[in-house]
Scaffold this motif. Structure first.
Motif, PDB file in Angstrom:
ATOM      1  N   ASP A   1       1.117  -1.280   0.298  1.00 17.04           N
ATOM      2  CA  ASP A   1       0.036  -0.459  -0.481  1.00 17.04           C
ATOM      3  C   ASP A   1       1.208   1.274   0.040  1.00 17.04           C
ATOM      4  O   ASP A   1       0.529   2.196   0.833  1.00 17.04           O
ATOM      5  CB  ASP A   1      -0.694   0.205   1.200  1.00 17.04           C
TER       6      ASP A   1
ATOM      7  N   TYR B   1       1.581   2.459   3.187  1.00 18.55           N
ATOM      8  CA  TYR B   1       0.699   2.511   4.635  1.00 18.55           C
ATOM      9  C   TYR B   1       0.524   1.030   5.173  1.00 18.55           C
ATOM     10  O   TYR B   1       0.292   0.184   6.066  1.00 18.55           O
ATOM     11  CB  TYR B   1      -0.685   3.054   4.315  1.00 18.55           C
TER      12      TYR B   1
ATOM     13  N   VAL C   1       0.970   5.513  11.540  1.00 16.81           N
ATOM     14  CA  VAL C   1       0.228   4.303  10.852  1.00 16.81           C
ATOM     15  C   VAL C   1      -0.229   3.649  12.144  1.00 16.81           C
ATOM     16  O   VAL C   1       0.926   2.949  12.506  1.00 16.81           O
ATOM     17  CB  VAL C   1       0.296   3.687   9.325  1.00 16.81           C
TER      18      VAL C   1
ATOM     19  N   HIS D   1      -3.295  -1.112  11.848  1.00 14.72           N
ATOM     20  CA  HIS D   1      -1.838  -2.271  11.341  1.00 14.72           C
ATOM     21  C   HIS D   1      -1.498  -1.772  10.824  1.00 14.72           C
ATOM     22  O   HIS D   1      -0.114  -0.650  11.371  1.00 14.72           O
ATOM     23  CB  HIS D   1      -2.820  -1.554  10.623  1.00 14.72           C
TER      24      HIS D   1
ATOM     25  N   PHE E   1      -8.103  -2.469   5.876  1.00 11.12           N
ATOM     26  CA  PHE E   1      -8.056  -2.233   4.480  1.00 11.12           C
ATOM     27  C   PHE E   1      -6.912  -3.824   4.075  1.00 11.12           C
ATOM     28  O   PHE E   1      -7.830  -4.665   4.037  1.00 11.12           O
ATOM     29  CB  PHE E   1      -6.564  -1.418   4.950  1.00 11.12           C
TER      30      PHE E   1
ATOM     31  N   ARG F   1       0.062  12.901  11.023  1.00 13.56           N
ATOM     32  CA  ARG F   1      -0.770  12.359  10.400  1.00 13.56           C
ATOM     33  C   ARG F   1      -1.300  11.270  10.863  1.00 13.56           C
ATOM     34  O   ARG F   1      -0.501  10.800  10.558  1.00 13.56           O
ATOM     35  CB  ARG F   1      -0.989  13.116   9.272  1.00 13.56           C
TER      36      ARG F   1
ATOM     37  N   ASP G   1      -2.681   7.964  10.095  1.00 18.20           N
ATOM     38  CA  ASP G   1      -3.617   7.510   9.425  1.00 18.20           C
ATOM     39  C   ASP G   1      -4.793   6.810  10.177  1.00 18.20           C
ATOM     40  O   ASP G   1      -4.667   6.179  11.211  1.00 18.20           O
ATOM     41  CB  ASP G   1      -2.720   6.374   9.373  1.00 18.20           C
ATOM     42  N   ALA G   2      -6.105   6.447   9.415  1.00 12.84           N
ATOM     43  CA  ALA G   2      -6.848   6.070   9.772  1.00 12.84           C
ATOM     44  C   ALA G   2      -7.230   5.899  11.327  1.00 12.84           C
ATOM     45  O   ALA G   2      -7.933   4.758  11.943  1.00 12.84           O
ATOM     46  CB  ALA G   2      -6.685   4.458   9.281  1.00 12.84           C
TER      47      ALA G   2
ATOM     48  N   ASP H   1      -5.839  10.670  -1.735  1.00 14.97           N
ATOM     49  CA  ASP H   1      -6.656   9.187  -1.490  1.00 14.97           C
ATOM     50  C   ASP H   1      -8.258   9.180  -2.900  1.00 14.97           C
ATOM     51  O   ASP H   1      -8.989   8.581  -3.035  1.00 14.97           O
ATOM     52  CB  ASP H   1      -7.172   8.350  -0.704  1.00 14.97           C
TER      53      ASP H   1
ATOM     54  N   ARG I   1      -5.907   4.475  -6.799  1.00 14.86           N
ATOM     55  CA  ARG I   1      -5.263   5.908  -7.072  1.00 14.86           C
ATOM     56  C   ARG I   1      -4.206   6.322  -7.550  1.00 14.86           C
ATOM     57  O   ARG I   1      -3.370   7.480  -7.168  1.00 14.86           O
ATOM     58  CB  ARG I   1      -4.957   6.123  -5.226  1.00 14.86           C
TER      59      ARG I   1
ATOM     60  N   ARG J   1      -1.370  10.186  -7.973  1.00 17.57           N
ATOM     61  CA  ARG J   1      -0.227  10.280  -7.863  1.00 17.57           C
ATOM     62  C   ARG J   1       0.579  10.300  -8.156  1.00 17.57           C
ATOM     63  O   ARG J   1       1.590   9.865  -7.909  1.00 17.57           O
ATOM     64  CB  ARG J   1       0.384   8.663  -6.570  1.00 17.57           C
TER      65      ARG J   1
HETATM   66  C1  NOJ Z   1      -5.164   5.997   4.528  1.00 16.62           C
HETATM   67  C2  NOJ Z   1      -4.459   6.538   3.804  1.00 16.62           C
HETATM   68  O1  NOJ Z   1      -4.545   7.858   3.292  1.00 16.62           O
HETATM   69  C3  NOJ Z   1      -4.692   5.842   2.350  1.00 16.62           C
HETATM   70  O2  NOJ Z   1      -3.566   5.762   1.792  1.00 16.62           O
HETATM   71  C4  NOJ Z   1      -4.406   3.991   3.090  1.00 16.62           C
HETATM   72  O3  NOJ Z   1      -4.272   3.006   2.137  1.00 16.62           O
HETATM   73  C5  NOJ Z   1      -5.449   3.603   4.194  1.00 16.62           C
HETATM   74  N1  NOJ Z   1      -5.125   4.780   5.306  1.00 16.62           N
HETATM   75  C6  NOJ Z   1      -4.691   2.414   4.649  1.00 16.62           C
HETATM   76  O4  NOJ Z   1      -3.249   2.875   5.655  1.00 16.62           O
END
Ligand code: NOJ
Length: 610
Positions: free
Chosen positions: A117, A120, A157, A160, A225, A259, A261-262, A393, A460, A464
């Motif tokens: 990912d 991520y 992150v 996960h 995810f 920042r 994430d999720a 995203d 996405r 990018r």
């Molecule tokens: C949000 C992130 O912006 C995205 O790019 C990512 O795939 C998911 N969280 C999973 O970490």
């Protein structure tokens, strides 16, 4: 209400334009063009670490005036000719960012990762992926950024890890491993046969079941995810402690914020019971882009326990004495009340939960913009809103385009971002008008969701693509002859930094002027925001006012027709009617009176009340 049923709101619905508008044709923007170029004690911040962050972060509210610029490191600048952007590339472009007016850079993940990912999926939280450079390169970036008064924000992150992280490898090794309980493991449904007896109907954001069977230990693990991104068990104090140590590690390297994430997905409902299905207006079950019956996310998103963790993350950040480490959340929530909660009762949780409710309206509906901007002003308990219009995203800003007035629409969206009372966040390339450039065939797709979801979900990659620096080989992103990780969009010939720098009327110069205006004008920086002319459904108009400062008015024409407006200021106790134009789009009038402001299609007027 809990969080949004949609994940990244990836619906590729284009803005609904009125019939008089030309049908949307996907074109590059015409060129328009500026700028050159472990225990808290053991981690206690050293004097040296404090010295690594820019001086402005000693001001506790620095983030309120900030412009935060998101960089997707793979795509910003390749310095070593491997077709992938890297840290040294970013360092080499700091002067450009300084000239633009950036205060802090949010880097999407640069940690070691299998890159399923694209970062991520982290396999080591305290390192740098060799694709992007070394820890020495990172330290140099922080130091060089500091010289220019720019801070670095890391993407953390927490929900996960990668399935290649040593924690998960251990967790998966046996049911009795000490790390087993670091992840979310469940038995299959009684009476069923693996891998078809998943514990419940929960779905991955990226399609299909959120459960993956592990034949060795005969249980399923949960992944919100990708399969390669197993969810951590945040009920486990050891997980929390490990992650707070990660937070300290990067603070000690001089970062100015995170920042997260999720962040709303950290917890799952302990009943692990099925979700309801999402129903369409005709009562049938919605089928998502991956062909699944779509389920709700009430049991996996935005559970109240998230705030407990936010408070602990905040406490950890606040161990940093003498400067403010800012916590930003990736918070796709559907109501202003949900967003409000993420700041905490006494602002003891997030500093800046992302407000996706304004930027991702995705249609030019004046009343919806008015309501959502006003909600942010009045419904967040005085906390600072963070507006986001674009990120890695979602399709870029041109999702609002009509094919005819895209340039003007780009200017207008920027004006809404910078002339509102908010912290501004922008995505690399917005300032030059980079457009979404999705792959044209499945074999070109790099983002796995584009492969699973093709052709409905193209992934996405389109948002990018490499930064367009000039009209030369590889758009200046990488050396001539190098195959870049994603193709350079055809638009680079006209949409690029070099050609926009010298053109006073370019989008880049518009951004730069807006950013400067906001920095220099106290009313625009901090003033209260009041919606005006609230029965006008063609033009969005608002007032900014601050004690002892001249008031500022803003008008944005949401239509393709010329509009004439008169600012209704009497209800605000403002008698002045003459105006000094601060900024306006080409073709807008330079009115002597706020009773007669003429705005061309998607035109913008910003004036100071005299
Ligand atoms: C949000 C992130 O912006 C995205 O790019 C990512 O795939 C998911 N969280 C999973 O970490």
């Amino acid at each position: 209400m809990r969080s949004l049923p949609t994940r990244f709101r990836r619906e590729r619905t284009r803005v609904r334009h009125t019939s008089h508008m030309a049908r949307r044709i996907v074109t590059a923007c015409a060129a328009i063009a500026l700028t050159a170029c472990f225990s808290p004690a053991s981690f206690a911040q050293s004097a040296d670490a404090a010295g690594k962050a820019p001086a402005f972060t000693t001001k506790p509210t620095w983030y309120k005036d900030a412009l935060i610029y998101e960089i997707y490191p793979r795509s910003f600048q390749d310095s070593n000719g491997d077709g992938i952007g890297d840290l040294n590339g970013i360092t080499s472009r700091l002067d450009y960012l300084k000239t633009l007016g950036v205060d802090a850079i949010w880097l999407t993940p640069i940690y070691p990762s299998p890159q399923v990912d694209f970062g991520y999926d982290i396999s080591n939280y305290e390192g740098i992926d060799p694709q992007y450079g070394t820890m020495a390169d990172f330290d140099r970036l922080v130091a060089e950024a500091k010289k220019r008064n720019i801070g670095i924000i890391m993407d953390l992150v927490l929900n996960h890890t990668s399935d290649k992280h040593p924690w998960f490898i251990a967790s998966k090794s046996s049911k009795t491993d000490p790390k087993r309980n670091w992840y979310v493991w469940r038995d299959g449904k009684a009476g069923g046969t693996p891998p078809d007896n998943v514990p419940n109907n929960w779905e991955s954001v990226f399609g299909h079941s959120a459960w993956q069977w592990d034949a060795k230990t005969q249980q399923y693990y949960y992944h919100r995810f990708y399969i390669q991104q197993p969810d951590l068990n945040w009920d486990n104090p050891a997980v929390r402690k490990a992650m707070y140590d990660v937070e300290r590690f990067w603070i000690n390297r001089g970062v100015v914020g995170f920042r997260l994430d999720a962040i709303t997905s950290l917890f799952e409902d302990p009943t692990f019971s099925d979700e309801d299905y999402v129903k369409l207006p005709d009562g049938s079950i919605k089928i998502n882009a991956y062909g699944d019956k779509e389920v709700k996310t009430d049991k996996t998103d935005n559970l109240p326990k998230v705030n407990d963790v936010l408070k602990e993350l905040r406490k950890t950040a606040d161990e940093t004495k003498g400067r403010k480490v800012v916590l930003i959340g990736e918070t796709y929530v559907s109501s202003i009340a949900d967003l409000r909660r993420l700041y905490g009762e006494n602002n003891d949780a997030l500093d800046l939960p992302m407000d996706m409710q304004v930027g991702f309206i995705n249609k030019f509906d004046v009343s919806e913009f008015r309501k959502n901007i006003n909600d942010a002003e009045t419904g967040l308990g005085g906390n600072e809103p963070l507006f986001v219009f674009d990120n890695h995203d979602n399709p870029r800003w041109d999702r609002y385009g009509d094919g005819t007035h895209n340039q003007d629409i780009g200017r207008m969206l920027a004006a809404i971002l910078f002339a509102s009372r908010d912290t501004a966040m922008m995505y690399y390339g917005d300032e030059i008008g980079m457009v979404t450039t999705p792959p044209t065939s499945k074999d070109q797709v790099k983002d796995p969701i584009g492969i699973t979801g093709w052709p409905k979900e193209k992934g996405r990659d389109g948002e990018r693509t490499p930064m367009q620096w000039n009209d030369g080989p590889n758009a200046g992103f990488s050396k001539d002859g190098v195959k870049t990780w994603l193709p350079i969009p055809p638009s680079y010939k006209t949409v690029n930094v070099k050609s926009e720098v010298p053109d006073f009327d370019s989008l880049l110069n518009w951004y730069k002027q807006l950013i400067e205006l906001r920095r220099s004008n106290a009313t625009l920086r901090d003033g209260q925001q009041i919606m005006l002319n609230t029965d006008n459904n063609d033009v969005l108009m608002w007032l900014r006012k601050a004690d002892g400062q001249p008031a500022v008015v803003v008008a944005c024409n949401f239509t393709a027709q010329t509009q004439k407006v008169s600012f209704d200021l009497s209800s605000q106790g403002i008698s002045g009617k003459s105006a000094k134009t601060l900024m306006k789009t080409p073709g807008a009038s330079d009115p002597a009176s706020l009773d007669a402001v003429e705005l061309p299609a998607f035109g913008v007027y910003i004036g100071q009340v005299q």
